[in-house]
Design a protein around this motif. Structure first.
Motif, PDB file in Angstrom:
ATOM      1  N   THR A  79       0.829  -1.213   0.000  1.00  0.00           N
ATOM      2  CA  THR A  79       0.000   0.000   0.000  1.00  0.00           C
ATOM      3  C   THR A  79       0.854   1.250   0.000  1.00  0.00           C
ATOM      4  O   THR A  79       0.592   2.209  -0.735  1.00  0.00           O
ATOM      5  CB  THR A  79      -0.933   0.006   1.221  1.00  0.00           C
ATOM      6  N   GLN A  80       1.899   1.245   0.820  1.00  0.00           N
ATOM      7  CA  GLN A  80       2.764   2.420   0.870  1.00  0.00           C
ATOM      8  C   GLN A  80       3.534   2.607  -0.435  1.00  0.00           C
ATOM      9  O   GLN A  80       3.629   3.720  -0.953  1.00  0.00           O
ATOM     10  CB  GLN A  80       3.737   2.292   2.048  1.00  0.00           C
ATOM     11  N   ALA A  81       4.072   1.495  -0.969  1.00  0.00           N
ATOM     12  CA  ALA A  81       4.928   1.590  -2.154  1.00  0.00           C
ATOM     13  C   ALA A  81       4.146   1.877  -3.422  1.00  0.00           C
ATOM     14  O   ALA A  81       4.611   2.632  -4.288  1.00  0.00           O
ATOM     15  CB  ALA A  81       5.723   0.291  -2.312  1.00  0.00           C
ATOM     16  N   VAL A  82       2.961   1.302  -3.536  1.00  0.00           N
ATOM     17  CA  VAL A  82       2.205   1.400  -4.791  1.00  0.00           C
ATOM     18  C   VAL A  82       1.201   2.548  -4.778  1.00  0.00           C
ATOM     19  O   VAL A  82       1.026   3.241  -5.788  1.00  0.00           O
ATOM     20  CB  VAL A  82       1.476   0.072  -5.090  1.00  0.00           C
ATOM     21  N   VAL A  83       0.561   2.768  -3.629  1.00  0.00           N
ATOM     22  CA  VAL A  83      -0.516   3.762  -3.576  1.00  0.00           C
ATOM     23  C   VAL A  83      -0.048   5.059  -2.937  1.00  0.00           C
ATOM     24  O   VAL A  83      -0.091   6.138  -3.561  1.00  0.00           O
ATOM     25  CB  VAL A  83      -1.736   3.199  -2.820  1.00  0.00           C
ATOM     26  N   ALA A  90      -0.572  14.583  -2.593  1.00  0.00           N
ATOM     27  CA  ALA A  90      -2.020  14.801  -2.593  1.00  0.00           C
ATOM     28  C   ALA A  90      -2.476  15.311  -1.230  1.00  0.00           C
ATOM     29  O   ALA A  90      -1.753  15.224  -0.229  1.00  0.00           O
ATOM     30  CB  ALA A  90      -2.743  13.500  -2.935  1.00  0.00           C
ATOM     31  N   ALA A  91      -3.679  15.847  -1.209  1.00  0.00           N
ATOM     32  CA  ALA A  91      -4.247  16.340   0.050  1.00  0.00           C
ATOM     33  C   ALA A  91      -4.487  15.168   1.006  1.00  0.00           C
ATOM     34  O   ALA A  91      -4.743  14.049   0.568  1.00  0.00           O
ATOM     35  CB  ALA A  91      -5.565  17.052  -0.227  1.00  0.00           C
ATOM     36  N   PRO A  92      -4.402  15.401   2.322  1.00  0.00           N
ATOM     37  CA  PRO A  92      -4.622  14.319   3.292  1.00  0.00           C
ATOM     38  C   PRO A  92      -5.950  13.605   3.095  1.00  0.00           C
ATOM     39  O   PRO A  92      -6.022  12.383   3.250  1.00  0.00           O
ATOM     40  CB  PRO A  92      -4.561  15.047   4.634  1.00  0.00           C
ATOM     41  N   VAL A  93      -7.000  14.355   2.768  1.00  0.00           N
ATOM     42  CA  VAL A  93      -8.304  13.720   2.590  1.00  0.00           C
ATOM     43  C   VAL A  93      -8.292  12.787   1.380  1.00  0.00           C
ATOM     44  O   VAL A  93      -8.957  11.742   1.383  1.00  0.00           O
ATOM     45  CB  VAL A  93      -9.423  14.775   2.463  1.00  0.00           C
ATOM     46  N   THR A  94      -7.516  13.126   0.364  1.00  0.00           N
ATOM     47  CA  THR A  94      -7.417  12.271  -0.817  1.00  0.00           C
ATOM     48  C   THR A  94      -6.754  10.945  -0.458  1.00  0.00           C
ATOM     49  O   THR A  94      -7.199   9.870  -0.878  1.00  0.00           O
ATOM     50  CB  THR A  94      -6.615  12.973  -1.926  1.00  0.00           C
ATOM     51  N   ARG A  95      -5.699  11.019   0.326  1.00  0.00           N
ATOM     52  CA  ARG A  95      -5.014   9.789   0.737  1.00  0.00           C
ATOM     53  C   ARG A  95      -5.894   8.943   1.654  1.00  0.00           C
ATOM     54  O   ARG A  95      -5.873   7.714   1.572  1.00  0.00           O
ATOM     55  CB  ARG A  95      -3.685  10.140   1.415  1.00  0.00           C
ATOM     56  N   MET A  96      -6.673   9.594   2.499  1.00  0.00           N
ATOM     57  CA  MET A  96      -7.579   8.857   3.371  1.00  0.00           C
ATOM     58  C   MET A  96      -8.664   8.150   2.560  1.00  0.00           C
ATOM     59  O   MET A  96      -8.997   6.986   2.824  1.00  0.00           O
ATOM     60  CB  MET A  96      -8.219   9.799   4.393  1.00  0.00           C
ATOM     61  N   VAL A  97      -9.205   8.837   1.565  1.00  0.00           N
ATOM     62  CA  VAL A  97     -10.223   8.228   0.708  1.00  0.00           C
ATOM     63  C   VAL A  97      -9.638   7.040  -0.062  1.00  0.00           C
ATOM     64  O   VAL A  97     -10.314   6.029  -0.281  1.00  0.00           O
ATOM     65  CB  VAL A  97     -10.805   9.273  -0.258  1.00  0.00           C
ATOM     66  N   ALA A  98      -8.364   7.140  -0.439  1.00  0.00           N
ATOM     67  CA  ALA A  98      -7.710   6.027  -1.134  1.00  0.00           C
ATOM     68  C   ALA A  98      -7.662   4.792  -0.237  1.00  0.00           C
ATOM     69  O   ALA A  98      -7.877   3.663  -0.701  1.00  0.00           O
ATOM     70  CB  ALA A  98      -6.304   6.424  -1.567  1.00  0.00           C
ATOM     71  N   THR A  99      -7.402   4.981   1.052  1.00  0.00           N
ATOM     72  CA  THR A  99      -7.380   3.834   1.964  1.00  0.00           C
ATOM     73  C   THR A  99      -8.781   3.277   2.171  1.00  0.00           C
ATOM     74  O   THR A  99      -8.946   2.065   2.366  1.00  0.00           O
ATOM     75  CB  THR A  99      -6.763   4.211   3.324  1.00  0.00           C
TER      76      THR A  99
END
Length: 238
Positions: A79-83, A90-99
């Motif tokens: 997850t860390q390496a690929v995403v 990106a904005a923190p909310v974008t990364r949270m939505v990705a998770t």
């Protein structure tokens, strides 16, 4: 009063699994500033791997436990390496939505394979009981869970405060540039912490299956884990 003590011990036992889950969540947040909503899903996949190896393939408990924890750890690393590495700006909310999307992907993947049935897997910890006196007993596995949670908490707190890597991890969440100028790789620090965080999630999920069973509901352990992490403001392991 003794009944209150008994229920407190029982509650602390399950709370030990929540603590392990939340410690991994805090570890990832401290390293990358990402609120990983897929965290419990990593553990859920690891727990299903443990079930598959022990029940369907006849593995012994300890090797299957190690394999299940490694599966969850690898999910954290991937997850860390690929995403997350691609979303570092990106904005923190974008990364949270990705998770969150990853949580749904992993959950639906398990549903496709196991049809959302509930299963039981062999307990990793001893299932014998010890007496608390006056006819009250408590499981050895519950006491072990409490002790393990305390030990992991002390180890993580000591590492974060007394080692160079722990201090570098704390600094990375504040400024990756500053950490890089000191010769540390922010990507490597994040990868290590995501891997350890995933491993803790897998360990917690596998251990708690003996008391709550194995189902996709394990992914919902993110809720008590978030509550526990919030108490420490996602910064403290205590």
């Amino acid at each position: 009063m003794k009944q209150v003590l008994l229920f407190a011990v029982l509650g602390l036992a399950q709370g030990g699994a929540y603590a392990l889950m939340s410690q991994g969540l805090v570890l990832i947040y401290r390293a990358s500033g990402v609120l990983n909503l897929a965290h419990a899903a990593f553990g859920m996949v690891g727990a299903y791997g443990y079930y598959e190896l022990t029940v369907n393939h006849g593995w012994a408990t300890v090797p299957a436990l190690i394999a299940g924890v490694l599966v969850a750890a690898c999910l954290g690393l991937i997850t860390q390496a690929v995403v997350m590495r691609r979303l570092r700006d990106a904005a923190p909310v974008t990364r949270m939505v990705a998770t969150l999307g990853l949580f749904l992907f992993l959950t639906e993947g398990i549903v496709l394979i196991y049809q959302d049935h509930a299963f039981s897997a062999p307990s990793v910890l001893p299932v014998s009981r010890v007496s608390l006196g006056l006819g009250y007993t408590v499981g050895v596995d519950e006491l072990c869970m409490i002790g393990l949670a305390v030990a992991v908490t002390i180890a993580l707190a000591a590492t974060s405060r007394r080692t160079r890597f722990g201090l570098a991890t704390s600094a990375t969440a504040e400024s990756e540039v500053a950490v890089a100028t000191l010769g540390w790789s922010p990507a490597l620090i994040a990868a290590v912490n995501w891997t350890i965080g995933g491993a803790l999630s897998g360990l917690a999920a596998i251990l708690i299956t003996s008391s709550v069973g194995l189902s996709t509901d394990l992914g919902l352990l993110i809720i008590p884990a978030l509550a526990a992490a919030l108490v420490g403001r996602f910064e403290s392991f205590y």
